[in-house]
Motif scaffolding. Structure first.
Motif, PDB file in Angstrom:
ATOM      1  N   ASN A 123       0.863   9.418  -5.420  1.00 56.06           N
ATOM      2  CA  ASN A 123       1.978  10.282  -5.820  1.00 56.06           C
ATOM      3  C   ASN A 123       3.196  10.194  -4.909  1.00 56.06           C
ATOM      4  N   TRP A 124       3.278   9.185  -4.054  1.00 58.74           N
ATOM      5  CA  TRP A 124       4.512   9.019  -3.290  1.00 58.74           C
ATOM      6  C   TRP A 124       5.651   8.723  -4.269  1.00 58.74           C
ATOM      7  N   PRO A 125       6.828   9.334  -4.056  1.00 58.05           N
ATOM      8  CA  PRO A 125       7.887   9.235  -5.063  1.00 58.05           C
ATOM      9  C   PRO A 125       8.446   7.839  -5.272  1.00 58.05           C
ATOM     10  N   ASP A 126       8.277   6.956  -4.291  1.00 55.96           N
ATOM     11  CA  ASP A 126       8.840   5.616  -4.468  1.00 55.96           C
ATOM     12  C   ASP A 126       7.850   4.619  -5.069  1.00 55.96           C
ATOM     13  N   THR A 127       6.618   5.067  -5.350  1.00 54.23           N
ATOM     14  CA  THR A 127       5.635   4.143  -5.915  1.00 54.23           C
ATOM     15  C   THR A 127       6.102   3.582  -7.254  1.00 54.23           C
ATOM     16  N   LYS A 128       6.654   4.453  -8.112  1.00 49.73           N
ATOM     17  CA  LYS A 128       7.084   3.952  -9.424  1.00 49.73           C
ATOM     18  C   LYS A 128       8.317   3.057  -9.313  1.00 49.73           C
ATOM     19  N   PHE A 183       2.664  -2.261   4.308  1.00 49.35           N
ATOM     20  CA  PHE A 183       2.652  -0.805   4.293  1.00 49.35           C
ATOM     21  C   PHE A 183       4.028  -0.369   4.784  1.00 49.35           C
ATOM     22  N   CYS A 184       4.875   0.094   3.865  1.00 53.69           N
ATOM     23  CA  CYS A 184       6.296   0.264   4.153  1.00 53.69           C
ATOM     24  C   CYS A 184       6.642   1.719   4.446  1.00 53.69           C
ATOM     25  N   ARG A 185       7.526   1.904   5.441  1.00 55.27           N
ATOM     26  CA  ARG A 185       7.862   3.227   5.937  1.00 55.27           C
ATOM     27  C   ARG A 185       9.373   3.410   5.994  1.00 55.27           C
ATOM     28  N   GLY A 186       9.816   4.674   5.990  1.00 50.24           N
ATOM     29  CA  GLY A 186      11.226   4.970   6.148  1.00 50.24           C
ATOM     30  C   GLY A 186      11.715   4.582   7.528  1.00 50.24           C
ATOM     31  N   LEU A 187      13.006   4.416   7.670  1.00 47.74           N
ATOM     32  CA  LEU A 187      13.583   3.884   8.914  1.00 47.74           C
ATOM     33  C   LEU A 187      13.137   4.607  10.161  1.00 47.74           C
ATOM     34  N   THR A 188      13.022   5.927  10.090  1.00 48.83           N
ATOM     35  CA  THR A 188      12.756   6.707  11.300  1.00 48.83           C
ATOM     36  C   THR A 188      11.272   6.848  11.602  1.00 48.83           C
ATOM     37  N   GLU A 189      10.403   6.313  10.751  1.00 50.47           N
ATOM     38  CA  GLU A 189       8.973   6.575  10.901  1.00 50.47           C
ATOM     39  C   GLU A 189       8.205   5.589  11.784  1.00 50.47           C
ATOM     40  N   PRO A 190       8.450   4.273  11.728  1.00 51.99           N
ATOM     41  CA  PRO A 190       7.612   3.351  12.497  1.00 51.99           C
ATOM     42  C   PRO A 190       7.624   3.592  14.006  1.00 51.99           C
ATOM     43  N   GLY A 191       8.766   3.987  14.564  1.00 51.10           N
ATOM     44  CA  GLY A 191       8.842   4.163  16.010  1.00 51.10           C
ATOM     45  C   GLY A 191       7.843   5.165  16.532  1.00 51.10           C
ATOM     46  N   TRP A 192       7.808   6.354  15.916  1.00 51.20           N
ATOM     47  CA  TRP A 192       6.860   7.363  16.413  1.00 51.20           C
ATOM     48  C   TRP A 192       5.448   7.111  15.909  1.00 51.20           C
ATOM     49  N   THR A 231      -1.108  -0.799  -4.353  1.00 50.53           N
ATOM     50  CA  THR A 231      -2.424  -0.177  -4.215  1.00 50.53           C
ATOM     51  C   THR A 231      -2.216   1.237  -3.688  1.00 50.53           C
ATOM     52  N   GLU A 232      -2.660   2.249  -4.448  1.00 52.91           N
ATOM     53  CA  GLU A 232      -2.493   3.636  -4.022  1.00 52.91           C
ATOM     54  C   GLU A 232      -3.742   4.122  -3.294  1.00 52.91           C
ATOM     55  N   VAL A 233      -3.509   4.899  -2.227  1.00 52.63           N
ATOM     56  CA  VAL A 233      -4.583   5.372  -1.352  1.00 52.63           C
ATOM     57  C   VAL A 233      -4.479   6.888  -1.238  1.00 52.63           C
ATOM     58  N   GLN A 234      -5.610   7.569  -1.267  1.00 51.94           N
ATOM     59  CA  GLN A 234      -5.604   9.029  -1.274  1.00 51.94           C
ATOM     60  C   GLN A 234      -5.131   9.633   0.049  1.00 51.94           C
ATOM     61  N   TYR A 235      -5.614   9.078   1.178  1.00 52.68           N
ATOM     62  CA  TYR A 235      -5.308   9.671   2.479  1.00 52.68           C
ATOM     63  C   TYR A 235      -4.318   8.792   3.233  1.00 52.68           C
ATOM     64  N   SER A 236      -3.226   9.388   3.672  1.00 50.41           N
ATOM     65  CA  SER A 236      -2.145   8.612   4.280  1.00 50.41           C
ATOM     66  C   SER A 236      -2.615   7.825   5.494  1.00 50.41           C
ATOM     67  N   LYS A 237      -3.445   8.446   6.346  1.00 46.00           N
ATOM     68  CA  LYS A 237      -3.880   7.755   7.556  1.00 46.00           C
ATOM     69  C   LYS A 237      -4.693   6.507   7.220  1.00 46.00           C
ATOM     70  N   SER A 238      -5.359   6.514   6.071  1.00 45.86           N
ATOM     71  CA  SER A 238      -6.142   5.342   5.669  1.00 45.86           C
ATOM     72  C   SER A 238      -5.271   4.117   5.451  1.00 45.86           C
ATOM     73  N   LEU A 239      -3.997   4.325   5.164  1.00 42.96           N
ATOM     74  CA  LEU A 239      -3.097   3.192   4.941  1.00 42.96           C
ATOM     75  C   LEU A 239      -2.991   2.319   6.183  1.00 42.96           C
ATOM     76  N   PHE A 240      -3.072   2.921   7.360  1.00 43.25           N
ATOM     77  CA  PHE A 240      -2.991   2.140   8.597  1.00 43.25           C
ATOM     78  C   PHE A 240      -4.221   1.245   8.745  1.00 43.25           C
ATOM     79  N   GLY A 261       0.826  -1.199   0.000  1.00 45.95           N
ATOM     80  CA  GLY A 261       0.000   0.000   0.000  1.00 45.95           C
ATOM     81  C   GLY A 261       0.864   1.255   0.000  1.00 45.95           C
ATOM     82  N   GLN A 262       0.486   2.239  -0.819  1.00 40.60           N
ATOM     83  CA  GLN A 262       1.226   3.487  -0.955  1.00 40.60           C
ATOM     84  C   GLN A 262       0.264   4.666  -1.027  1.00 40.60           C
ATOM     85  N   GLY A 263       0.730   5.850  -0.604  1.00 35.02           N
ATOM     86  CA  GLY A 263      -0.039   7.057  -0.821  1.00 35.02           C
ATOM     87  C   GLY A 263       0.034   7.478  -2.278  1.00 35.02           C
TER      88      GLY A 263
END
Length: 217
Positions: A73-78, A108-117, A88-97, A69-71
């Protein structure tokens, strides 16, 4: 921000963008990577009942059987699609959760510093867990950009970044902000799955000298 930078509406307007070949017409950038390329490492949330199956994934071929799952227009989707992984692209980021929790897609993949917070912020609402078997790795450098008319400003920024990267102060500052979050994802226990980025044809490869290896980031 793209529109403002392209139009040069504000003198010396500086913005951090993920690199794209498409920005070359009107923008220039300092060729030193923000976050040391850390956003190119991705770990993935999964639903609790999918964790055991997800942890069997350690190769690209195995990952290609599933959906990420991706937001929009996220740059890493392509990048992900270019490596033959279903997205699968989703319009609202919070909906990905919530959609991950409901099994609408597998990862649902995140950058290294994001999952903790994000676990602190959303964990009570969406009882997701982290896959522990792999980390995605691809070139996804982020740079400070400005309009081509602001050459003096970007030259000064580039010089400051170069000095901070080479004397170690930039990395020390990065770790002061993010070390706990990076430790949280336990990179040393994961298999690396490398993906190719097809959108780097015109990039200045200077940045590669300042990417921190995964065991030192």
């Amino acid at each position: 921000m793209h529109l403002i930078a392209n139009s040069d509406e504000y003198k010396n307007f500086i913005v951090k963008f993920t690199y794209s070949d498409s920005y070359q017409e009107n923008l220039i950038y300092a060729p030193y990577p923000a976050e040391f390329g850390g956003m190119g490492y991705r770990v993935c949330f999964v639903a609790p009942d999918f964790l055991q199956e997800s942890n069997k994934v350690t190769t690209l071929a195995e990952l290609q059987k599933y959906t990420i799952g991706q937001g929009i227009n996220w740059p890493d989707t392509k990048i992900i699609r270019a490596n033959n992984i279903n997205v699968t692209e989703v319009q609202y980021s919070k909906s990905l959760f919530s959609m991950t929790d409901k099994g609408r897609f597998d990862f649902f993949c995140r950058g290294l510093t994001e999952p903790g917070w994000e676990m602190k912020k959303f964990g009570r609402d969406f009882p997701l867990v982290l896959n522990t078997s792999f980390v995605l790795r691809y070139n996804l450098p982020r740079f400070f950009y400005t309009n081509k008319n602001n050459k003096a400003a970007i030259k000064r920024i580039a010089l400051g970044l170069k000095r901070a990267l080479e004397d170690g102060s930039a990395h020390a500052y990065y770790q002061s902000l993010y070390k706990d979050y990076i430790d949280y994802v336990q990179l040393e226990k994961r298999t690396i799955i490398d993906l190719d980025n097809p959108d780097l044809r015109f990039i200045d490869n200077t940045y590669q000298n300042y990417i921190i290896p995964i065991n030192k980031i």
